[in-house]
Design a protein around this motif. Structure first.
Motif, PDB file in Angstrom:
ATOM      1  N   GLY A 289       0.790  -1.216   0.000  1.00 48.53           N
ATOM      2  CA  GLY A 289       0.000   0.000   0.000  1.00 48.53           C
ATOM      3  C   GLY A 289       0.825   1.270   0.000  1.00 48.53           C
ATOM      4  N   GLU A 290       2.150   1.148  -0.113  1.00 49.79           N
ATOM      5  CA  GLU A 290       3.022   2.321  -0.213  1.00 49.79           C
ATOM      6  C   GLU A 290       2.996   2.835  -1.650  1.00 49.79           C
ATOM      7  OE1 GLU A 290       6.285   0.786   3.080  1.00 49.79           O
ATOM      8  OE2 GLU A 290       6.458   0.167   0.980  1.00 49.79           O
ATOM      9  N   TYR A 291       3.063   4.136  -1.815  1.00 54.69           N
ATOM     10  CA  TYR A 291       2.922   4.713  -3.155  1.00 54.69           C
ATOM     11  C   TYR A 291       3.919   5.843  -3.376  1.00 54.69           C
ATOM     12  CZ  TYR A 291       0.372   8.366  -0.631  1.00 54.69           C
ATOM     13  OH  TYR A 291       0.025   9.361   0.239  1.00 54.69           O
ATOM     14  N   GLY A 292       4.092   6.212  -4.635  1.00 54.01           N
ATOM     15  CA  GLY A 292       4.976   7.316  -4.968  1.00 54.01           C
ATOM     16  C   GLY A 292       4.890   7.648  -6.438  1.00 54.01           C
ATOM     17  N   ALA A 293       5.414   8.812  -6.800  1.00 54.46           N
ATOM     18  CA  ALA A 293       5.393   9.275  -8.186  1.00 54.46           C
ATOM     19  C   ALA A 293       6.636  10.105  -8.459  1.00 54.46           C
ATOM     20  CB  ALA A 293       4.140  10.095  -8.455  1.00 54.46           C
ATOM     21  N   TYR A 294       6.949  10.238  -9.725  1.00 53.90           N
ATOM     22  CA  TYR A 294       8.087  11.080 -10.127  1.00 53.90           C
ATOM     23  C   TYR A 294       7.907  11.435 -11.594  1.00 53.90           C
ATOM     24  CZ  TYR A 294      12.742  13.018  -9.428  1.00 53.90           C
ATOM     25  OH  TYR A 294      13.793  13.881  -9.269  1.00 53.90           O
ATOM     26  N   CYS A 295       8.402  12.622 -11.979  1.00 55.66           N
ATOM     27  CA  CYS A 295       8.222  13.067 -13.362  1.00 55.66           C
ATOM     28  C   CYS A 295       9.438  13.857 -13.848  1.00 55.66           C
ATOM     29  CB  CYS A 295       6.959  13.915 -13.492  1.00 55.66           C
ATOM     30  SG  CYS A 295       6.916  15.359 -12.404  1.00 55.66           S
ATOM     31  N   LEU A 296       9.460  14.100 -15.135  1.00 54.83           N
ATOM     32  CA  LEU A 296      10.538  14.887 -15.731  1.00 54.83           C
ATOM     33  C   LEU A 296      10.389  16.368 -15.399  1.00 54.83           C
ATOM     34  CD1 LEU A 296      11.116  13.467 -19.329  1.00 54.83           C
ATOM     35  CD2 LEU A 296      12.886  13.878 -17.609  1.00 54.83           C
ATOM     36  N   GLN A 297       9.215  16.921 -15.728  1.00 52.14           N
ATOM     37  CA  GLN A 297       8.969  18.350 -15.574  1.00 52.14           C
ATOM     38  C   GLN A 297       8.049  18.623 -14.391  1.00 52.14           C
ATOM     39  OE1 GLN A 297      10.574  20.166 -17.788  1.00 52.14           O
ATOM     40  NE2 GLN A 297      11.011  18.648 -19.363  1.00 52.14           N
ATOM     41  N   LYS A 298       8.267  19.703 -13.709  1.00 49.86           N
ATOM     42  CA  LYS A 298       7.372  20.116 -12.644  1.00 49.86           C
ATOM     43  C   LYS A 298       5.961  20.297 -13.196  1.00 49.86           C
ATOM     44  CE  LYS A 298       6.766  23.717  -9.148  1.00 49.86           C
ATOM     45  NZ  LYS A 298       7.291  24.998  -8.599  1.00 49.86           N
ATOM     46  N   GLY A 299       4.958  19.877 -12.418  1.00 44.78           N
ATOM     47  CA  GLY A 299       3.576  20.092 -12.856  1.00 44.78           C
ATOM     48  C   GLY A 299       2.702  18.856 -12.874  1.00 44.78           C
ATOM     49  N   PHE A 300       3.305  17.671 -12.763  1.00 43.64           N
ATOM     50  CA  PHE A 300       2.519  16.436 -12.750  1.00 43.64           C
ATOM     51  C   PHE A 300       1.881  16.256 -11.379  1.00 43.64           C
ATOM     52  CE2 PHE A 300       2.931  11.611 -12.098  1.00 43.64           C
ATOM     53  CZ  PHE A 300       1.618  11.384 -12.479  1.00 43.64           C
ATOM     54  N   THR A 301       0.567  16.093 -11.360  1.00 38.76           N
ATOM     55  CA  THR A 301      -0.157  15.855 -10.119  1.00 38.76           C
ATOM     56  C   THR A 301      -0.776  14.467 -10.121  1.00 38.76           C
ATOM     57  OG1 THR A 301      -2.193  16.823 -11.013  1.00 38.76           O
ATOM     58  CG2 THR A 301      -0.706  18.304  -9.814  1.00 38.76           C
ATOM     59  N   PHE A 302      -1.009  13.937  -8.917  1.00 36.96           N
ATOM     60  CA  PHE A 302      -1.709  12.658  -8.799  1.00 36.96           C
ATOM     61  C   PHE A 302      -2.601  12.693  -7.564  1.00 36.96           C
ATOM     62  CE2 PHE A 302       2.095  12.027  -6.250  1.00 36.96           C
ATOM     63  CZ  PHE A 302       1.688  11.242  -5.186  1.00 36.96           C
ATOM     64  N   ALA A 303      -3.657  11.895  -7.610  1.00 35.80           N
ATOM     65  CA  ALA A 303      -4.639  11.855  -6.525  1.00 35.80           C
ATOM     66  C   ALA A 303      -4.571  10.515  -5.814  1.00 35.80           C
ATOM     67  CB  ALA A 303      -6.038  12.090  -7.081  1.00 35.80           C
ATOM     68  N   ARG A 304      -4.713  10.565  -4.475  1.00 33.59           N
ATOM     69  CA  ARG A 304      -4.727   9.345  -3.664  1.00 33.59           C
ATOM     70  C   ARG A 304      -5.982   9.326  -2.797  1.00 33.59           C
ATOM     71  NH1 ARG A 304      -2.659  10.476   1.611  1.00 33.59           N
ATOM     72  NH2 ARG A 304      -4.867  11.016   1.665  1.00 33.59           N
ATOM     73  N   HIS A 305      -6.688   8.192  -2.827  1.00 32.42           N
ATOM     74  CA  HIS A 305      -7.840   8.025  -1.941  1.00 32.42           C
ATOM     75  C   HIS A 305      -7.636   6.759  -1.117  1.00 32.42           C
ATOM     76  CE1 HIS A 305     -11.726   8.398  -0.224  1.00 32.42           C
ATOM     77  NE2 HIS A 305     -12.326   8.986  -1.237  1.00 32.42           N
ATOM     78  N   ASP A 306      -7.653   6.933   0.219  1.00 31.88           N
ATOM     79  CA  ASP A 306      -7.634   5.811   1.142  1.00 31.88           C
ATOM     80  C   ASP A 306      -8.573   6.145   2.293  1.00 31.88           C
ATOM     81  OD1 ASP A 306      -6.221   7.641   2.657  1.00 31.88           O
ATOM     82  OD2 ASP A 306      -4.310   6.569   2.569  1.00 31.88           O
ATOM     83  N   ASN A 307      -8.427   5.453   3.407  1.00 27.15           N
ATOM     84  CA  ASN A 307      -9.332   5.692   4.530  1.00 27.15           C
ATOM     85  C   ASN A 307      -9.231   7.098   5.113  1.00 27.15           C
ATOM     86  OD1 ASN A 307     -10.644   3.134   4.696  1.00 27.15           O
ATOM     87  ND2 ASN A 307      -8.777   2.258   5.567  1.00 27.15           N
ATOM     88  N   SER A 308      -8.126   7.786   4.828  1.00 28.26           N
ATOM     89  CA  SER A 308      -7.946   9.139   5.345  1.00 28.26           C
ATOM     90  C   SER A 308      -8.583  10.196   4.447  1.00 28.26           C
ATOM     91  CB  SER A 308      -6.454   9.451   5.517  1.00 28.26           C
ATOM     92  OG  SER A 308      -5.798   9.500   4.257  1.00 28.26           O
ATOM     93  N   GLY A 309      -9.078   9.796   3.279  1.00 25.90           N
ATOM     94  CA  GLY A 309      -9.729  10.738   2.376  1.00 25.90           C
ATOM     95  C   GLY A 309      -9.068  10.804   1.014  1.00 25.90           C
ATOM     96  N   ASN A 310      -9.514  11.752   0.212  1.00 28.62           N
ATOM     97  CA  ASN A 310      -9.067  11.941  -1.168  1.00 28.62           C
ATOM     98  C   ASN A 310      -8.204  13.195  -1.218  1.00 28.62           C
ATOM     99  OD1 ASN A 310      -8.946  11.306  -3.891  1.00 28.62           O
ATOM    100  ND2 ASN A 310     -10.912  12.222  -4.396  1.00 28.62           N
ATOM    101  N   LYS A 311      -6.982  13.082  -1.734  1.00 26.56           N
ATOM    102  CA  LYS A 311      -6.058  14.212  -1.712  1.00 26.56           C
ATOM    103  C   LYS A 311      -5.222  14.268  -2.976  1.00 26.56           C
ATOM    104  CE  LYS A 311      -2.504  16.388   1.180  1.00 26.56           C
ATOM    105  NZ  LYS A 311      -1.670  16.283   2.426  1.00 26.56           N
ATOM    106  N   LEU A 312      -4.912  15.491  -3.392  1.00 24.67           N
ATOM    107  CA  LEU A 312      -4.106  15.722  -4.589  1.00 24.67           C
ATOM    108  C   LEU A 312      -2.673  16.070  -4.182  1.00 24.67           C
ATOM    109  CD1 LEU A 312      -4.601  15.828  -7.724  1.00 24.67           C
ATOM    110  CD2 LEU A 312      -4.739  18.321  -7.453  1.00 24.67           C
ATOM    111  N   PHE A 313      -1.716  15.516  -4.904  1.00 23.90           N
ATOM    112  CA  PHE A 313      -0.299  15.742  -4.605  1.00 23.90           C
ATOM    113  C   PHE A 313       0.446  16.235  -5.853  1.00 23.90           C
ATOM    114  CE2 PHE A 313      -1.774  12.490  -1.729  1.00 23.90           C
ATOM    115  CZ  PHE A 313      -1.171  12.781  -0.514  1.00 23.90           C
ATOM    116  N   ASP A 314       1.506  16.980  -5.624  1.00 21.53           N
ATOM    117  CA  ASP A 314       2.451  17.330  -6.685  1.00 21.53           C
ATOM    118  C   ASP A 314       3.581  16.319  -6.670  1.00 21.53           C
ATOM    119  OD1 ASP A 314       1.285  19.785  -7.691  1.00 21.53           O
ATOM    120  OD2 ASP A 314       1.855  20.690  -5.772  1.00 21.53           O
TER     121      ASP A 314
END
Length: 319
Positions: A289-314
């Protein structure tokens, strides 16, 4: 009086019951459901997916339900209905889906059907094949009850006609070339699934296909390890078979974020000059259940929903 042999047998049974992950406090072991989606529209996709996951549903059903949200939204010009067309005015959709057993299905250059992800699932479940393309994919979809629809909205048609005045192909980073929703999930039973769907790059050559419907490139799921999905310029992801690479890097012990970072650096190393002009991002989830993201250029966002709620990350980036 209990014999020594029976005592040993009973003791062993008690120990196995206490240590069994299926029988802690008389309950089956509970995993923490989680769903991750690429970009801002992943927030709405996650809501649909979470309804299934929070009720104990299967990750496969959750990712399909989530992916269908942007597919049906005409204001999302990079996915499904309302997607910007190719340079000939055709809205062509690409999608794939993969479950915890390694089953997968894909459609490429599908026209006239809103929910390409559901057609991909039907390919997985109803045919001996993995990929159907073009007219064959449409024929299959119609034969299986999917309805034909004009996917080119007035707004997208207007944008296409405006583009034709100069016909310059210069996609804008994080706008015209992110083009994908990738969605990956872990359900309460500890099983992973993923889906990816797109209308592709705006004003692409007719017939162009990126990474999104290619298993191993735009999406990969290994239920022993984790799942990954990609977004951005698909050609760069295909060149390194990106999502399979991310999952294998997690298998080697890397965290999801570190695996994504190493895959991005692989792209950068292959073509450092070109990489500065394109966006590529990876999103990964491991079996714990561990997660992560990475991108070339600044600006990529991703959303995570678990028991703590729905949240957007950079996502973290190279540039």
């Amino acid at each position: 009086m209990t014999s020594r042999r029976k005592f040993i047998q009973l003791s062993a049974l008690g120990t196995s019951l206490l240590s069994s992950p299926q029988l802690l406090a008389g309950q089956v072991q509970q995993h923490k459901p989680i769903v991750l989606s690429t970009w801002n529209f992943g927030m709405a996709a996650n809501v649909a997916a979470w309804k299934i996951l929070s009720a104990g549903g299967r990750a496969l059903d959750a990712v399909e339900a989530g992916a269908k949200v942007p597919e049906a939204d005409p204001t999302e010009v990079t996915v499904g209905y309302g997607g910007l067309p190719d340079r000939d005015g055709h809205v062509t959709l690409d999608a794939c889906i993969m479950d915890e057993l390694g089953n997968c299905g894909s459609v490429i250059c599908l026209e006239h059907v809103v929910h390409a992800v559901s057609v991909a699932r039907a390919v997985m479940e109803k045919t001996p094949h993995v990929i159907l393309a073009g007219e064959g994919a449409l024929q299959f979809a119609l034969a299986n009850g999917f309805k034909k629809k004009n996917l080119l909205t007035p707004e997208s048609e207007k944008a296409w006609k405006e583009w034709k005045k100069k016909s310059e192909y210069k996609p804008v980073i994080n706008i015209e070339n992110h083009d994908t929703i990738g969605i990956i999930a872990l359900d309460a039973n500890g099983n992973l699934s993923g889906a990816c769907t797109t209308s592709g790059m705006a004003f692409k050559m007719h017939g162009r296909v990126g990474d999104s419907p290619i298993i191993g490139a735009g999406l990969y799921v290994d239920n022993e390890v984790g799942a990954a999905t990609a977004t951005g310029v698909g050609e760069e992801v295909v060149r390194i078979v990106g999502c399979h690479l991310v999952v294998e890097l997690m298998r080697q012990g890397n965290s999801p974020e570190q695996a994504c970072k190493l895959a991005v650096e692989r792209i950068l190393k292959k073509n450092p000059a070109k990489a500065k002009d394109v966006q590529v991002g990876f999103l990964a989830l491991n079996k714990n259940g561990e997660y992560g993201a990475y991108c070339l250029q600044k600006g990529f966002t991703f959303a995570r929903h678990d028991n703590s709620g729905n949240k957007l990350f950079d996502a973290k980036s190279n540039f």
